[in-house]
Design a protein around this motif. Structure first.
Motif, PDB file in Angstrom:
ATOM      1  N   ARG A   1       0.836  -1.212   0.000  1.00 18.43           N
ATOM      2  CA  ARG A   1       0.000   0.000   0.000  1.00 18.43           C
ATOM      3  C   ARG A   1       0.868   1.259   0.000  1.00 18.43           C
ATOM      4  NH1 ARG A   1      -3.263  -3.428   2.831  1.00 18.43           N
ATOM      5  NH2 ARG A   1      -2.252  -3.003   4.835  1.00 18.43           N
ATOM      6  N   ALA A   2       2.030   1.207   0.667  1.00 19.10           N
ATOM      7  CA  ALA A   2       2.909   2.381   0.725  1.00 19.10           C
ATOM      8  C   ALA A   2       3.389   2.788  -0.669  1.00 19.10           C
ATOM      9  CB  ALA A   2       4.106   2.097   1.624  1.00 19.10           C
ATOM     10  N   ARG A   3       3.409   1.836  -1.625  1.00 19.16           N
ATOM     11  CA  ARG A   3       3.807   2.137  -3.015  1.00 19.16           C
ATOM     12  C   ARG A   3       2.582   2.337  -3.908  1.00 19.16           C
ATOM     13  NH1 ARG A   3       9.220   0.683  -5.324  1.00 19.16           N
ATOM     14  NH2 ARG A   3      10.468   0.165  -3.526  1.00 19.16           N
ATOM     15  N   GLY A   4       1.399   2.433  -3.286  1.00 19.45           N
ATOM     16  CA  GLY A   4       0.181   2.680  -4.080  1.00 19.45           C
ATOM     17  C   GLY A   4      -0.558   1.413  -4.448  1.00 19.45           C
ATOM     18  N   GLY A   5      -0.049   0.238  -4.058  1.00 18.08           N
ATOM     19  CA  GLY A   5      -0.717  -1.030  -4.388  1.00 18.08           C
ATOM     20  C   GLY A   5      -1.916  -1.288  -3.495  1.00 18.08           C
ATOM     21  N   ASP A   6      -2.592  -2.405  -3.735  1.00 19.60           N
ATOM     22  CA  ASP A   6      -3.824  -2.716  -2.998  1.00 19.60           C
ATOM     23  C   ASP A   6      -3.998  -4.237  -2.961  1.00 19.60           C
ATOM     24  OD1 ASP A   6      -6.336  -2.945  -1.924  1.00 19.60           O
ATOM     25  OD2 ASP A   6      -7.364  -1.821  -3.507  1.00 19.60           O
ATOM     26  N   THR A   7      -3.855  -4.824  -1.766  1.00 19.53           N
ATOM     27  CA  THR A   7      -4.002  -6.279  -1.636  1.00 19.53           C
ATOM     28  C   THR A   7      -5.472  -6.705  -1.734  1.00 19.53           C
ATOM     29  OG1 THR A   7      -4.035  -6.016   0.764  1.00 19.53           O
ATOM     30  CG2 THR A   7      -1.920  -6.604  -0.229  1.00 19.53           C
TER      31      THR A   7
END
Ligand SMILES: C[S@@+](CC[C@H](N)C(=O)[O-])C[C@H]1O[C@@H](n2cnc3c(N)ncnc32)[C@H](O)[C@@H]1O
Length: 282
Positions: free
Chosen positions: A186-192
Protein backbone atom coordinates in the motif's frame (compact mmCIF):
# COMPACT_ATOMS: atom_id res chain seq x y z
CA UNK A 1 15.39 -4.20 -28.58
CA UNK A 2 11.91 -3.88 -27.04
CA UNK A 3 9.71 -0.93 -27.97
CA UNK A 4 10.21 1.52 -25.16
CA UNK A 5 8.60 4.54 -23.53
CA UNK A 6 10.23 6.26 -20.52
CA UNK A 7 9.56 4.49 -17.21
CA UNK A 8 9.66 5.97 -13.69
CA UNK A 9 13.09 6.67 -12.20
CA UNK A 10 12.12 4.47 -9.23
CA UNK A 11 10.44 1.30 -10.42
CA UNK A 12 7.16 0.70 -8.64
CA UNK A 13 7.39 -3.06 -8.29
CA UNK A 14 7.85 -3.62 -4.58
CA UNK A 15 9.39 -7.11 -4.83
CA UNK A 16 12.32 -5.94 -6.97
CA UNK A 17 13.64 -7.27 -10.28
CA UNK A 18 16.78 -9.11 -9.20
CA UNK A 19 17.80 -12.72 -9.83
CA UNK A 20 16.03 -13.96 -6.66
CA UNK A 21 12.68 -12.48 -7.73
CA UNK A 22 13.18 -13.79 -11.28
CA UNK A 23 13.66 -17.31 -9.88
CA UNK A 24 10.67 -16.93 -7.54
CA UNK A 25 8.43 -15.88 -10.44
CA UNK A 26 9.55 -18.99 -12.35
CA UNK A 27 8.61 -21.31 -9.49
CA UNK A 28 5.36 -19.40 -8.96
CA UNK A 29 4.42 -19.87 -12.60
CA UNK A 30 5.08 -23.62 -12.38
CA UNK A 31 2.83 -23.90 -9.32
CA UNK A 32 0.04 -21.79 -10.81
CA UNK A 33 0.29 -22.71 -14.49
CA UNK A 34 -2.64 -25.17 -14.39
CA UNK A 35 -4.90 -22.39 -13.05
CA UNK A 36 -3.57 -20.00 -15.71
CA UNK A 37 -4.23 -22.46 -18.55
CA UNK A 38 -7.72 -23.11 -17.20
CA UNK A 39 -8.43 -19.37 -17.16
CA UNK A 40 -7.04 -18.89 -20.70
CA UNK A 41 -9.30 -21.68 -21.93
CA UNK A 42 -12.33 -20.00 -20.34
CA UNK A 43 -11.22 -16.68 -21.89
CA UNK A 44 -11.11 -18.51 -25.26
CA UNK A 45 -7.41 -17.95 -26.04
CA UNK A 46 -6.71 -19.84 -29.27
CA UNK A 47 -4.40 -19.98 -32.31
CA UNK A 48 -4.26 -16.83 -34.41
CA UNK A 49 -5.30 -14.39 -31.67
CA UNK A 50 -3.52 -11.24 -30.55
CA UNK A 51 -2.92 -11.46 -26.80
CA UNK A 52 -1.59 -8.78 -24.46
CA UNK A 53 0.35 -9.98 -21.39
CA UNK A 54 0.25 -7.02 -19.03
CA UNK A 55 3.07 -6.83 -16.44
CA UNK A 56 4.52 -9.98 -17.97
CA UNK A 57 7.62 -10.15 -15.72
CA UNK A 58 10.28 -12.51 -17.15
CA UNK A 59 7.56 -13.87 -19.43
CA UNK A 60 6.74 -17.35 -18.13
CA UNK A 61 3.08 -16.94 -19.08
CA UNK A 62 4.02 -15.04 -22.25
CA UNK A 63 5.98 -18.01 -23.59
CA UNK A 64 3.05 -20.38 -22.96
CA UNK A 65 0.64 -17.94 -24.60
CA UNK A 66 2.98 -17.61 -27.61
CA UNK A 67 2.80 -21.38 -28.09
CA UNK A 68 -0.99 -21.37 -27.83
CA UNK A 69 -1.60 -18.52 -30.32
CA UNK A 70 1.03 -20.01 -32.63
CA UNK A 71 2.80 -18.44 -35.63
CA UNK A 72 -0.41 -16.84 -36.95
CA UNK A 73 -1.02 -15.06 -33.63
CA UNK A 74 1.02 -12.60 -31.60
CA UNK A 75 1.69 -11.84 -27.96
CA UNK A 76 2.49 -8.31 -26.84
CA UNK A 77 4.38 -8.50 -23.55
CA UNK A 78 4.51 -5.33 -21.47
CA UNK A 79 6.59 -4.68 -18.37
CA UNK A 80 8.51 -1.80 -16.82
CA UNK A 81 11.54 -3.97 -16.03
CA UNK A 82 14.24 -4.08 -18.71
CA UNK A 83 15.91 -7.08 -17.02
CA UNK A 84 12.67 -9.08 -16.99
CA UNK A 85 12.10 -8.29 -20.68
CA UNK A 86 15.70 -9.30 -21.48
CA UNK A 87 15.09 -12.68 -19.82
CA UNK A 88 11.92 -13.07 -21.93
CA UNK A 89 13.87 -12.18 -25.08
CA UNK A 90 16.57 -14.79 -24.36
CA UNK A 91 13.96 -17.49 -23.74
CA UNK A 92 11.96 -16.55 -26.83
CA UNK A 93 15.10 -16.76 -28.99
CA UNK A 94 16.16 -20.14 -27.59
CA UNK A 95 12.62 -21.56 -28.05
CA UNK A 96 12.33 -19.96 -31.53
CA UNK A 97 9.14 -18.02 -30.75
CA UNK A 98 8.96 -15.24 -33.36
CA UNK A 99 5.50 -14.01 -32.38
CA UNK A 100 6.37 -12.09 -29.19
CA UNK A 101 6.72 -8.30 -29.11
CA UNK A 102 8.22 -6.77 -25.98
CA UNK A 103 7.19 -3.31 -24.81
CA UNK A 104 9.12 -1.62 -22.03
CA UNK A 105 6.78 0.81 -20.29
CA UNK A 106 4.90 1.70 -17.15
CA UNK A 107 1.45 0.16 -17.70
CA UNK A 108 -0.09 3.45 -16.55
CA UNK A 109 1.10 4.73 -19.97
CA UNK A 110 -0.34 1.76 -21.83
CA UNK A 111 -2.68 3.73 -24.11
CA UNK A 112 0.14 5.84 -25.58
CA UNK A 113 2.69 2.99 -25.64
CA UNK A 114 0.31 0.79 -27.68
CA UNK A 115 -1.35 3.55 -29.67
CA UNK A 116 -1.15 1.56 -32.95
CA UNK A 117 -2.90 -1.42 -31.37
CA UNK A 118 -6.17 0.33 -30.43
CA UNK A 119 -9.05 -2.09 -31.00
CA UNK A 120 -6.65 -4.90 -32.01
CA UNK A 121 -6.38 -7.00 -28.83
CA UNK A 122 -8.42 -10.21 -28.66
CA UNK A 123 -7.46 -11.15 -25.09
CA UNK A 124 -5.56 -9.19 -22.44
CA UNK A 125 -4.13 -11.11 -19.49
CA UNK A 126 -2.91 -9.65 -16.18
CA UNK A 127 -1.74 -11.89 -13.36
CA UNK A 128 -0.61 -10.34 -10.05
CA UNK A 129 -0.13 -6.90 -11.61
CA UNK A 130 -3.16 -4.77 -10.68
CA UNK A 131 -2.40 -5.30 -6.95
CA UNK A 132 0.83 -3.30 -7.44
CA UNK A 133 -0.65 -0.35 -9.36
CA UNK A 134 -1.35 3.07 -7.90
CA UNK A 135 -3.80 4.06 -10.68
CA UNK A 136 -5.51 0.83 -11.77
CA UNK A 137 -8.48 2.63 -13.30
CA UNK A 138 -6.18 4.38 -15.83
CA UNK A 139 -5.08 0.92 -16.98
CA UNK A 140 -8.68 -0.33 -17.23
CA UNK A 141 -9.48 2.77 -19.32
CA UNK A 142 -6.54 2.00 -21.63
CA UNK A 143 -7.71 -1.62 -21.98
CA UNK A 144 -11.15 -0.36 -23.04
CA UNK A 145 -9.39 1.36 -25.99
CA UNK A 146 -7.13 -1.57 -26.86
CA UNK A 147 -9.48 -4.57 -26.61
CA UNK A 148 -11.75 -5.11 -29.61
CA UNK A 149 -15.53 -5.43 -29.12
CA UNK A 150 -16.18 -9.02 -28.03
CA UNK A 151 -12.55 -9.33 -26.83
CA UNK A 152 -11.81 -10.37 -23.25
CA UNK A 153 -9.64 -9.32 -20.32
CA UNK A 154 -8.64 -12.13 -17.94
CA UNK A 155 -7.24 -11.16 -14.55
CA UNK A 156 -5.85 -13.21 -11.66
CA UNK A 157 -5.36 -11.15 -8.52
CA UNK A 158 -5.95 -10.78 -4.80
CA UNK A 159 -8.77 -9.83 -2.45
CA UNK A 160 -8.74 -10.29 1.35
CA UNK A 161 -5.02 -11.11 1.22
CA UNK A 162 -3.97 -10.32 4.79
CA UNK A 163 -7.08 -11.80 6.42
CA UNK A 164 -6.88 -15.08 4.49
CA UNK A 165 -3.14 -15.77 4.42
CA UNK A 166 -2.92 -17.59 7.75
CA UNK A 167 -0.68 -20.15 9.40
CA UNK A 168 -2.58 -22.81 11.32
CA UNK A 169 -2.36 -23.13 14.25
CA UNK A 170 -2.31 -19.31 14.38
CA UNK A 171 0.98 -17.62 15.32
CA UNK A 172 1.43 -13.95 16.22
CA UNK A 173 4.86 -13.70 14.53
CA UNK A 174 3.33 -14.86 11.24
CA UNK A 175 0.34 -12.48 11.29
CA UNK A 176 2.62 -9.52 12.09
CA UNK A 177 4.70 -10.10 8.96
CA UNK A 178 1.66 -10.64 6.73
CA UNK A 179 0.23 -7.29 7.87
CA UNK A 180 3.61 -5.68 7.08
CA UNK A 181 3.54 -7.19 3.56
CA UNK A 182 0.16 -5.52 2.92
CA UNK A 183 1.37 -2.22 4.38
CA UNK A 184 4.49 -2.25 2.17
CA UNK A 185 2.42 -2.76 -0.99
CA UNK A 186 0.00 0.00 0.00
CA UNK A 187 2.91 2.38 0.72
CA UNK A 188 3.81 2.14 -3.02
CA UNK A 189 0.18 2.68 -4.08
CA UNK A 190 -0.72 -1.03 -4.39
CA UNK A 191 -3.82 -2.72 -3.00
CA UNK A 192 -4.00 -6.28 -1.64
CA UNK A 193 -7.82 -5.98 -1.97
CA UNK A 194 -7.73 -4.88 -5.62
CA UNK A 195 -10.07 -7.57 -6.95
CA UNK A 196 -12.83 -6.09 -4.81
CA UNK A 197 -12.76 -2.98 -7.03
CA UNK A 198 -11.89 -4.38 -10.46
CA UNK A 199 -15.28 -5.75 -11.64
CA UNK A 200 -16.91 -2.34 -11.02
CA UNK A 201 -14.06 -0.50 -12.78
CA UNK A 202 -14.35 -2.70 -15.86
CA UNK A 203 -18.16 -2.29 -15.97
CA UNK A 204 -17.75 1.51 -15.72
CA UNK A 205 -15.44 1.48 -18.76
CA UNK A 206 -17.54 -0.58 -21.14
CA UNK A 207 -16.98 -4.22 -20.17
CA UNK A 208 -19.41 -6.94 -19.09
CA UNK A 209 -18.47 -9.42 -16.35
CA UNK A 210 -18.43 -12.87 -17.93
CA UNK A 211 -16.91 -14.97 -15.13
CA UNK A 212 -15.73 -14.42 -11.55
CA UNK A 213 -14.29 -17.24 -9.45
CA UNK A 214 -11.83 -17.87 -6.68
CA UNK A 215 -9.06 -20.45 -6.32
CA UNK A 216 -8.32 -21.18 -2.67
CA UNK A 217 -5.32 -23.42 -2.03
CA UNK A 218 -3.77 -24.81 1.16
CA UNK A 219 -0.15 -25.82 1.69
CA UNK A 220 1.13 -28.41 4.16
CA UNK A 221 4.78 -29.04 5.04
CA UNK A 222 6.26 -31.30 2.38
CA UNK A 223 3.68 -30.25 -0.27
CA UNK A 224 4.89 -28.80 -3.54
CA UNK A 225 2.73 -25.74 -2.73
CA UNK A 226 4.67 -25.15 0.52
CA UNK A 227 7.49 -23.79 -1.67
CA UNK A 228 5.28 -20.92 -2.89
CA UNK A 229 5.11 -19.00 0.42
CA UNK A 230 8.58 -20.29 1.29
CA UNK A 231 10.17 -18.65 -1.78
CA UNK A 232 8.22 -15.45 -1.07
CA UNK A 233 9.65 -15.16 2.47
CA UNK A 234 13.16 -15.77 1.16
CA UNK A 235 12.88 -12.94 -1.37
CA UNK A 236 10.76 -10.47 0.53
CA UNK A 237 11.67 -10.70 4.21
CA UNK A 238 15.10 -9.04 3.75
CA UNK A 239 13.40 -6.24 1.78
CA UNK A 240 10.80 -5.75 4.52
CA UNK A 241 13.61 -5.31 7.05
CA UNK A 242 15.58 -2.96 4.74
CA UNK A 243 12.50 -0.79 4.17
CA UNK A 244 11.63 -0.70 7.88
CA UNK A 245 8.28 -2.50 7.69
CA UNK A 246 9.55 -5.14 10.13
CA UNK A 247 12.48 -5.26 12.55
CA UNK A 248 15.31 -7.83 12.39
CA UNK A 249 13.71 -9.32 15.55
CA UNK A 250 10.33 -9.66 13.77
CA UNK A 251 12.12 -11.44 10.93
CA UNK A 252 13.94 -13.81 13.31
CA UNK A 253 10.69 -14.61 15.17
CA UNK A 254 8.92 -15.25 11.86
CA UNK A 255 11.70 -17.52 10.59
CA UNK A 256 11.65 -19.54 13.84
CA UNK A 257 7.87 -19.91 13.56
CA UNK A 258 8.06 -20.90 9.89
CA UNK A 259 10.83 -23.40 10.58
CA UNK A 260 8.78 -25.00 13.41
CA UNK A 261 5.69 -25.15 11.19
CA UNK A 262 7.75 -26.83 8.46
CA UNK A 263 8.52 -29.66 10.88
CA UNK A 264 4.96 -29.97 12.23
CA UNK A 265 2.89 -32.48 10.22
CA UNK A 266 -0.26 -30.94 11.70
CA UNK A 267 0.48 -27.42 10.43
CA UNK A 268 -0.93 -25.85 7.27
CA UNK A 269 -1.10 -22.49 5.56
CA UNK A 270 -4.26 -21.05 4.09
CA UNK A 271 -2.75 -19.40 1.01
CA UNK A 272 -3.99 -16.06 -0.31
CA UNK A 273 -7.06 -16.71 -2.47
CA UNK A 274 -6.48 -15.95 -6.14
CA UNK A 275 -9.56 -14.41 -7.74
CA UNK A 276 -10.16 -14.90 -11.46
CA UNK A 277 -12.10 -12.35 -13.47
CA UNK A 278 -13.04 -12.52 -17.15
CA UNK A 279 -14.68 -9.45 -18.65
CA UNK A 280 -15.85 -8.92 -22.24
CA UNK A 281 -15.57 -5.63 -24.13
CA UNK A 282 -19.11 -4.67 -25.08
C1 LIG B 1 4.22 -10.45 -9.39
S1 LIG B 1 4.98 -10.00 -10.89
C2 LIG B 1 3.94 -10.93 -12.01
C3 LIG B 1 4.62 -11.22 -13.33
C4 LIG B 1 3.76 -12.03 -14.30
N1 LIG B 1 2.49 -11.38 -14.58
C5 LIG B 1 3.51 -13.42 -13.77
O1 LIG B 1 2.40 -13.70 -13.36
O2 LIG B 1 4.48 -14.21 -13.73
C6 LIG B 1 4.44 -8.33 -11.17
C7 LIG B 1 4.99 -7.73 -12.45
O3 LIG B 1 4.36 -6.49 -12.70
C8 LIG B 1 5.34 -5.57 -13.16
N2 LIG B 1 4.86 -4.22 -12.85
C9 LIG B 1 4.49 -3.74 -11.63
N3 LIG B 1 4.10 -2.46 -11.74
C10 LIG B 1 4.22 -2.14 -13.06
C11 LIG B 1 3.96 -0.96 -13.81
N4 LIG B 1 3.49 0.14 -13.23
N5 LIG B 1 4.20 -0.99 -15.14
C12 LIG B 1 4.68 -2.11 -15.75
N6 LIG B 1 4.94 -3.25 -15.09
C13 LIG B 1 4.71 -3.27 -13.76
C14 LIG B 1 6.60 -5.94 -12.41
O4 LIG B 1 7.76 -5.46 -13.06
C15 LIG B 1 6.50 -7.45 -12.42
O5 LIG B 1 7.09 -7.99 -13.56
Amino acid sequence: MPTSTPTRATPEYVLGTGADEMARLGLQHRLWSAAAHNLWERARVQPGLTVLDLGCGPGHATLDLAQIVGPTGRVIAVDESASFLKQLHDQAVSRKHHNIERVLCDVHDLASALDDDAGMIDVAYARWVFCFLSRPEDVVKALARLVKPGGRVAVQDYFNYERCLTLAPRREAFSKVINAVGASWRARGGDTDIMGRLPGMFIKHGFRVEDLQVVQRLARPGDMMWHWPNSFWQTFLPRLVETGFITPEDRAAFERTWDEAGRDPGAFVQLPPVFELIVERV
